[in-house]
Design an enzyme around this catalytic site. Structure first.
Site, PDB file in Angstrom:
ATOM      1  N   HIS A 160      -0.400  15.230 -46.004  1.00 47.85           N
ATOM      2  CA  HIS A 160      -1.795  15.468 -45.914  1.00 47.85           C
ATOM      3  C   HIS A 160      -2.326  16.324 -47.534  1.00 47.85           C
ATOM      4  O   HIS A 160      -3.353  16.780 -47.321  1.00 47.85           O
ATOM      5  CB  HIS A 160      -2.300  16.560 -44.762  1.00 47.85           C
ATOM      6  CG  HIS A 160      -1.956  16.016 -43.457  1.00 47.85           C
ATOM      7  ND1 HIS A 160      -1.047  15.147 -42.949  1.00 47.85           N
ATOM      8  CD2 HIS A 160      -2.661  16.299 -42.311  1.00 47.85           C
ATOM      9  CE1 HIS A 160      -1.213  14.830 -41.797  1.00 47.85           C
ATOM     10  NE2 HIS A 160      -2.258  15.514 -41.404  1.00 47.85           N
ATOM     11  N   GLY A 207      -1.490   9.275 -45.641  1.00 48.93           N
ATOM     12  CA  GLY A 207      -1.272   9.009 -44.144  1.00 48.93           C
ATOM     13  C   GLY A 207      -2.622   9.366 -43.162  1.00 48.93           C
ATOM     14  O   GLY A 207      -2.944   8.640 -42.303  1.00 48.93           O
ATOM     15  N   HIS A 208      -3.525  10.255 -43.830  1.00 51.75           N
ATOM     16  CA  HIS A 208      -4.641  10.870 -43.430  1.00 51.75           C
ATOM     17  C   HIS A 208      -5.763  10.391 -44.098  1.00 51.75           C
ATOM     18  O   HIS A 208      -5.888  11.310 -44.969  1.00 51.75           O
ATOM     19  CB  HIS A 208      -4.489  12.370 -42.911  1.00 51.75           C
ATOM     20  CG  HIS A 208      -5.451  12.831 -41.751  1.00 51.75           C
ATOM     21  ND1 HIS A 208      -6.714  12.550 -41.758  1.00 51.75           N
ATOM     22  CD2 HIS A 208      -5.324  13.257 -40.860  1.00 51.75           C
ATOM     23  CE1 HIS A 208      -7.253  12.978 -40.604  1.00 51.75           C
ATOM     24  NE2 HIS A 208      -6.370  13.625 -40.038  1.00 51.75           N
ATOM     25  N   HIS A 268      -5.080   6.502 -34.285  1.00 49.80           N
ATOM     26  CA  HIS A 268      -5.589   8.011 -34.611  1.00 49.80           C
ATOM     27  C   HIS A 268      -7.090   8.046 -34.871  1.00 49.80           C
ATOM     28  O   HIS A 268      -7.640   7.521 -35.921  1.00 49.80           O
ATOM     29  CB  HIS A 268      -4.762   8.808 -35.502  1.00 49.80           C
ATOM     30  CG  HIS A 268      -5.073  10.161 -35.611  1.00 49.80           C
ATOM     31  ND1 HIS A 268      -6.199  10.721 -36.374  1.00 49.80           N
ATOM     32  CD2 HIS A 268      -4.229  11.069 -35.370  1.00 49.80           C
ATOM     33  CE1 HIS A 268      -6.256  12.140 -36.147  1.00 49.80           C
ATOM     34  NE2 HIS A 268      -4.729  12.344 -35.427  1.00 49.80           N
ATOM     35  N   GLU A 320      -3.232  10.725 -30.227  1.00 49.40           N
ATOM     36  CA  GLU A 320      -4.648  11.212 -30.471  1.00 49.40           C
ATOM     37  C   GLU A 320      -5.284   9.924 -30.897  1.00 49.40           C
ATOM     38  O   GLU A 320      -6.163  10.006 -31.960  1.00 49.40           O
ATOM     39  CB  GLU A 320      -4.599  12.171 -31.718  1.00 49.40           C
ATOM     40  CG  GLU A 320      -3.772  13.549 -31.421  1.00 49.40           C
ATOM     41  CD  GLU A 320      -3.721  14.535 -32.564  1.00 49.40           C
ATOM     42  OE1 GLU A 320      -4.457  15.614 -32.378  1.00 49.40           O
ATOM     43  OE2 GLU A 320      -3.494  13.970 -33.885  1.00 49.40           O
ATOM     44  N   GLU A 336     -11.012  14.366 -29.175  1.00 45.87           N
ATOM     45  CA  GLU A 336     -11.097  15.445 -29.997  1.00 45.87           C
ATOM     46  C   GLU A 336     -12.411  15.828 -30.916  1.00 45.87           C
ATOM     47  O   GLU A 336     -13.148  14.838 -31.107  1.00 45.87           O
ATOM     48  CB  GLU A 336      -9.950  15.037 -31.249  1.00 45.87           C
ATOM     49  CG  GLU A 336      -9.796  16.198 -32.344  1.00 45.87           C
ATOM     50  CD  GLU A 336      -8.827  16.087 -33.213  1.00 45.87           C
ATOM     51  OE1 GLU A 336      -7.939  14.963 -33.108  1.00 45.87           O
ATOM     52  OE2 GLU A 336      -8.992  16.896 -34.271  1.00 45.87           O
ATOM     53  N   CYS A 413      -8.267  22.519 -36.903  1.00 38.31           N
ATOM     54  CA  CYS A 413      -9.154  21.466 -37.754  1.00 38.31           C
ATOM     55  C   CYS A 413     -10.533  21.614 -37.160  1.00 38.31           C
ATOM     56  O   CYS A 413     -11.740  21.341 -37.879  1.00 38.31           O
ATOM     57  CB  CYS A 413      -8.657  19.955 -37.565  1.00 38.31           C
ATOM     58  SG  CYS A 413      -7.980  19.538 -36.009  1.00 38.31           S
TER      59      CYS A 413
END
Ligand SMILES: [Zn+2]
Length: 647
Positions: A160, A207-208, A268, A320, A336, A413
């Site tokens: 991240h 990755g995010h 995700h 998620e 979420e 988050c």
């Protein structure tokens, strides 16, 4: 720093910066509409959105500041800065992002008249801390600086690092656009310059997603093309299997197919939606219409097959993630809060790019239902996961399936994400273009572009009547566009007290005239209570309806049922009348007729005999807006209500 002047709304002549808001297209962008910025839209404190903005400023933001201190986020950065105190790294390895989102919220808020001076102190102290924590080469990440200095950049799938960098850059964009902290812009540029140096010639992605939209925004702020080029490079490299996917596989990371070829949302949900926001930003800045078309196609897929009636995204807890088409369980909804916010941000970008009303409709749905439900009335408690059904006997499964809002999360988050959205709320009400002003979200507000002033008085969404006073400082005719939401079956319009026949074009009434120094316009959107049925393939809620009124989805709460009645035994009589009460400043509730089953408690779990439901005595059902659930007491709730067999 050179700041390109965006091609301004020709109505904006007051000399105020036209770009004090999120996601402002640059001067050469493919863009139908232009934002008006926070300094041109003042929300009334009395309206619902104004109340939310104020609650955010007075309660949510101070709460976030306390939690950043007590949870160790700020100490992590102090440790990275080498401050005395011997702090150990605390919390998630991406804890810096909570600081950045809160900082972004504070900076948007500081653009609002009368902002709390404590926010200025927080912003000043935090920017100074970030400057100290930043390394000589521009690197800034407290986890890798303090805990794993030799692993910097070596864990792209889960580190991240670029995700955190993206949130820092977004805070800096807020600082730059509001003129609140040039120092933060410099910190972000040093980091972004390092990213350009490090990532422009290697085939690596994070990755995010998040860095893509952030770099495109930083390009818009600074005009520095390498930032945009790197954002585009990250998008181009996606879908080529560069990430080591681990147990969740390539779809989790949206790394299974090149973005321009993707036909469905996957994996995700927050990552997918942040990636889509980056796709739109890069597409409009580079004129890449294939990329824009891909983003619209994926938005369409999500809304047609994988979005909850509240506007929430993501039906699977395990990863998620989005489920299969029509896999939308209400009780196991992951939904979420960050995905709801990301959906709002994505629709805003697509609205600006295309001017299509469906994106404003979606902003309204997700804001007034899924996003709003995620924060308590006191502004200090939050949902991470937002189910549409909390069962009787729900075992509180910790943070990821909490039965009530929690003050904070170990993975925090969502709360600061709520804070940054609510702080920037005025920026999303209206836009401008060469022809005039467009109103997308209705709330009591004053919109002043310099040449045009629109005062909006309304108790929307409690009532559908929107009264406007439209004044022009120019004799030239221009067009006021008023959105007629897709849920609205009929409307009436008065201009200067006279009824006017007007039909929406592409979702907007377009009223063109010389407005003079104050013309009254009254738009009345009919909003009777209604039943909403699901698509026949949504197995999880087949045979159910939900109650709705205007943009709001409603729910039943145990709180409103007679003692001893189990929520899951309640049936709605679909041909019974729907009545409403309340209004103006108070929440409107819907009363419906129903009954509770007889004998459900003793019935076998499965049976081959009988099986017909036996209705008990008639029951008056009270439905409340979904976004208010769980504020009066803790207990079961459901959005989708089974319909009685006999009707
Ligand atoms: Zn979140």
């Amino acid at each position: 720093m050179t700041t390109p002047k965006p091609a301004g709304n020709p109505l904006a002549t007051a000399g105020l910066p036209p770009d004090a808001g999120p996601a402002v297209p640059g001067p050469g962008a493919v863009s139908s509409l232009r934002p008006l910025g926070l300094d041109r839209v003042l929300l009334d404190d009395g309206g619902l959105l104004g109340q939310w903005r104020r609650r955010n400023a007075e309660h949510t933001l101070p709460h976030c500041l306390e939690r950043l201190e007590s949870s160790g986020n700020l100490d992590n950065l102090r440790a990275a800065a080498g401050d005395p105190g011997g702090h150990e790294f605390a919390g998630m390895w991406f804890a810096d992002s909570d600081v950045y989102k809160t900082l972004e919220a504070a900076l948007w808020e500081l653009a609002t008249p009368g902002a709390d001076p404590r926010l200025r102190d927080f912003a000043g102290d935090t920017v100074a801390l970030l400057a100290r924590a930043q390394q000589a080469d521009g690197y800034l990440n407290s986890y890798f600086t303090v805990a794993e200095p030799d692993q910097r950049w070596l864990k792209p799938v889960w580190s991240h690092e670029l995700y955190c960098a993206g949130h820092l850059i977004q805070a800096a964009v807020a600082a730059g656009r509001t003129g609140t902290s040039p120092e933060l812009v410099e910190v972000a540029r040093r980091l972004a310059d390092l990213l350009v140096e490090r990532f422009s010639r290697v085939e690596e992605v994070c990755g995010h997603p998040e860095i893509e939209t952030a770099l495109a925004e930083l390009y818009r702020l600074t005009g520095h093309r390498p930032y945009l080029d790197l954002a585009r490079r990250f998008l181009d490299l996606r879908g080529r299997g560069l990430l080591d996917h681990g147990r969740f596989g390539p779809r989790y990371h949206q790394d299974h197919v090149p973005l321009r070829e993707a036909t469905e949302v996957a994996g995700h949900s927050v990552r997918q939606l942040y990636l889509l926001a980056g796709m739109v930003d890069v597409a409009v800045e580079t004129g890449d219409l294939a990329l824009l078309a891909a983003a619209e196609r994926l938005w369409d897929d999500a809304c047609r097959t994988r979005t909850y009636v509240t506007g929430a995204h993501g039906s699977r807890h395990r990863d998620e993630a989005y489920g299969d088409p029509y896999e939308l369980p209400p009780d196991r909804a992951y939904a979420e809060t960050c995905a709801s916010i990301a959906s709002f941000h994505l629709s805003w970008r697509l609205l600006l790019a295309t001017g299509r009303a469906r994106y404003a409709d979606e902003m309204e749905r997700v804001l007034l239902n899924a996003v709003a439900a995620a924060v308590s009335q006191d502004g200090r408690h939050f949902f991470y996961s937002n189910p549409l059904h909390l069962r009787t006997g729900h075992s509180n499964a910790g943070e990821e399936a909490a039965g009530h809002r929690l003050p904070w999360y170990s993975c925090a988050c969502c709360p600061p994400n709520i804070a940054r959205l609510m702080a920037s709320l005025p920026a999303y009400l209206a836009t401008g273009d060469a022809g005039g002003v467009q109103l997308h979200l209705y709330a009591g507000a004053t919109i002043d572009t310099g040449a045009a002033r629109v005062e909006v008085r309304t108790s929307y969404p409690w009532q559908g009547r929107v009264e406007l006073t439209v004044a022009s400082r120019t004799a030239e005719p221009w067009t006021l566009a008023l959105r007629v939401p897709s849920w609205c079956g009929s409307h009436t319009l008065l201009i200067g007290g006279e009824p006017v026949e007007a039909s929406p074009e592409d979702g907007y009434l377009r009223l063109t005239r010389s407005w003079g120094d104050g013309t009254g316009v009254v738009l009345d959107l009919a909003m009777p209570a209604r039943q909403v049925r699901p698509h026949p393939r949504v197995d999880a809620v087949r045979g159910c309806v939900t109650l709705a009124r205007g943009p709001l989805v409603y729910c039943l709460e145990q709180h409103d049922l007679p003692e001893g009645t189990v929520l899951e035994d309640v049936r709605l009589h679909p041909r019974g009348p729907l009545r409403t009460s309340g209004g103006d400043a108070a929440p409107v509730v819907i009363t419906a007729s129903g009954s509770a089953l007889d004998g459900a408690a003793g019935a076998p779990l499965y049976t081959s005999e009988g099986g017909d439901e036996t209705a008990g005595p008639a029951l008056a059902l009270t439905a409340v807006p979904y976004f208010l659930w769980g504020n009066r007491s803790e207990g079961p709730m459901r959005v989708w209500i089974p319909v009685a067999d006999a009707g």
